[in-house]
Enzyme design. Sequence first.
Site, PDB file in Angstrom:
ATOM      1  N   ARG A   1       0.851  -0.753   0.269  1.00  0.00           N
ATOM      2  CA  ARG A   1       0.140   0.084  -0.430  1.00  0.00           C
ATOM      3  C   ARG A   1       0.724   1.192   0.088  1.00  0.00           C
ATOM      4  O   ARG A   1       1.994   1.134   0.049  1.00  0.00           O
ATOM      5  CB  ARG A   1      -1.139  -0.370   0.949  1.00  0.00           C
ATOM      6  CG  ARG A   1      -0.745  -0.835   2.048  1.00  0.00           C
ATOM      7  CD  ARG A   1       0.309  -0.068   3.225  1.00  0.00           C
ATOM      8  NE  ARG A   1      -0.270   1.557   3.061  1.00  0.00           N
ATOM      9  CZ  ARG A   1       0.233   1.885   3.540  1.00  0.00           C
ATOM     10  NH1 ARG A   1       2.376   1.921   3.686  1.00  0.00           N
ATOM     11  NH2 ARG A   1       0.839   3.744   3.932  1.00  0.00           N
TER      12      ARG A   1
ATOM     13  N   ALA B   1       0.713   5.309  -2.158  1.00  0.00           N
ATOM     14  CA  ALA B   1       1.062   5.592  -3.299  1.00  0.00           C
ATOM     15  C   ALA B   1       2.097   5.249  -4.502  1.00  0.00           C
ATOM     16  O   ALA B   1       1.930   4.089  -5.418  1.00  0.00           O
ATOM     17  CB  ALA B   1       0.589   6.764  -3.786  1.00  0.00           C
TER      18      ALA B   1
ATOM     19  N   ASP C   1      -1.823  10.208  -2.121  1.00  0.00           N
ATOM     20  CA  ASP C   1      -2.146   9.619  -3.180  1.00  0.00           C
ATOM     21  C   ASP C   1      -2.836  10.038  -4.525  1.00  0.00           C
ATOM     22  O   ASP C   1      -2.402   9.356  -5.634  1.00  0.00           O
ATOM     23  CB  ASP C   1      -3.069   8.501  -2.858  1.00  0.00           C
ATOM     24  CG  ASP C   1      -2.794   7.876  -2.009  1.00  0.00           C
ATOM     25  OD1 ASP C   1      -2.344   8.271  -0.438  1.00  0.00           O
ATOM     26  OD2 ASP C   1      -2.511   7.183  -1.798  1.00  0.00           O
TER      27      ASP C   1
ATOM     28  N   LYS D   1      -4.784   9.314   2.760  1.00  0.00           N
ATOM     29  CA  LYS D   1      -5.506   9.480   3.813  1.00  0.00           C
ATOM     30  C   LYS D   1      -6.368  10.185   5.116  1.00  0.00           C
ATOM     31  O   LYS D   1      -6.622  11.234   5.298  1.00  0.00           O
ATOM     32  CB  LYS D   1      -4.770   8.627   4.846  1.00  0.00           C
ATOM     33  CG  LYS D   1      -4.947   7.384   5.739  1.00  0.00           C
ATOM     34  CD  LYS D   1      -6.066   6.350   5.154  1.00  0.00           C
ATOM     35  CE  LYS D   1      -5.186   5.755   3.855  1.00  0.00           C
ATOM     36  NZ  LYS D   1      -6.306   4.933   3.364  1.00  0.00           N
TER      37      LYS D   1
HETATM   38  O1  MRU Z   1      -4.579   3.321   2.466  1.00  0.00           O
HETATM   39  P1  MRU Z   1      -2.999   3.495   1.690  1.00  0.00           P
HETATM   40  O2  MRU Z   1      -2.568   3.185   3.433  1.00  0.00           O
HETATM   41  O3  MRU Z   1      -2.397   2.818   0.280  1.00  0.00           O
HETATM   42  O4  MRU Z   1      -2.986   4.842   2.217  1.00  0.00           O
HETATM   43  C1  MRU Z   1      -1.894   5.371   1.923  1.00  0.00           C
HETATM   44  C2  MRU Z   1      -0.874   7.017   1.882  1.00  0.00           C
HETATM   45  O5  MRU Z   1      -2.225   7.847   2.143  1.00  0.00           O
HETATM   46  C3  MRU Z   1      -0.603   7.883   1.601  1.00  0.00           C
HETATM   47  O6  MRU Z   1      -0.134   8.667   3.298  1.00  0.00           O
HETATM   48  C4  MRU Z   1       0.043   8.001   0.854  1.00  0.00           C
HETATM   49  O7  MRU Z   1       0.236   6.626  -0.178  1.00  0.00           O
HETATM   50  C5  MRU Z   1       1.334   8.642   0.169  1.00  0.00           C
HETATM   51  S1  MRU Z   1       2.419   7.753   0.149  1.00  0.00           S
HETATM   52  C6  MRU Z   1       3.904   8.040   0.335  1.00  0.00           C
END
Ligand code: MRU
Length: 378
Positions: free
Chosen positions: A61, A63, A256, A267
């Site tokens: 998980r 981005a 993301d 998030k």
């Molecule tokens: O649902 P997830 O765990 O994939 O969400 C991840 C996030 O929201 C991170 O803050 C975002 O991807 C930035 S990662 C460098």
Amino acid sequence: MESITEKRKLDRENTLRPIRFIEEKNIVRVIDQRLLPHEFKWLDLKTVEDVIAAIQTMVVRGAPLIGVTAAYGVVLAVLNTVKINQGDDFLETECSKIKAARPTAVNLAWAVDRILAEVRTVKDPDQKITTAKKQAGIIEAFETESCRLIGVHGLPLMEALCEAKHGRTVNILTHCNAGWLACVEYGTATAPIYAAHEKGINIHVWVDETRPLNQGARLTAWELGRKGVKHTVITDNAGGHLMQHGLVDAVIVGTDRTTHTGDVANKIGTYLKALAAKDNGIPFYVALPSSTFDWTLTDGIQEIPIEEREPHEVRYVQGLDGGKIRNVLVPPEQSPVANFAFDVTPARLVTAFITERGVCKPTREDILKLFPEKREIP
Ligand code: MRU
């Protein structure tokens, strides 16, 4: 998906990557992030279906990592397409399935489309495989280097905070996990933090637990602890209180998908932190590689697709109980539950973006000064 328990003791100094492509076996090996911090396991992804399931179930998980995993998913798709003697139409259908695995992180489509465009230009089947592997490696290297550079460009911001505090502890608040586990190395939000820590700046991180899946409490806390960065896990609702009492010097989060107009999807709960930061005059930084910009969307709130995930993630909380990872039910079993995974922070609440090319204001004009090649996109 096949699991391999990591037997060797984790070396504090060892630079782990959450993903590796094992060339001799044509498999993608990833850390199973669902089990951290209590269990460390590698999973081998052998098929496109494995890759899609790993992205959907949050084995991987974050981005940038979703993008890199998808890139290696395309490699597996090309290998299979050649093996079963199919053409580009079949490959494109497989790639569409990968792209549909999760909707919000734009790095996913960015990575898949980039490789597909290169593979399409090649006729010879073996060359298609070589091209896909090369391009996936380039994407992995790009994300890694971008995060390193986010650290380089973010460091002066940390130094300025340190100077303003005359050497007293600099307190950063972060949400979710935007560390190396979510990327490949360094992380996005964590890159300036790690750079500051390495430079000897006295830094402490407030880690939002980040319900429902607790990426902050489970993953960010684990990462920071391994690197020896001082940190404290807090409930998601504690940030406003800490800000009112002068205990937060800056917020740094990842994203993301960010529009070229500066709206930030991250998030769920990020927006509330941005509001509280604005109310308290605290800088709110968003760290991102350019692969997370969506150059096609203008209004983040209206246009960015927000993933809604399974209710069981809200109903149950996972933790260690008697040495075993277990899930326990929290609300009444029959109560309806909603699980919005992301929210959008409007550009007006963001102080600045920290990118691989430098720091900029959250405006189209300023973003395009760093990425002038994107000017022709309406
Ligand atoms: O649902 P997830 O765990 O994939 O969400 C991840 C996030 O929201 C991170 O803050 C975002 O991807 C930035 S990662 C460098």
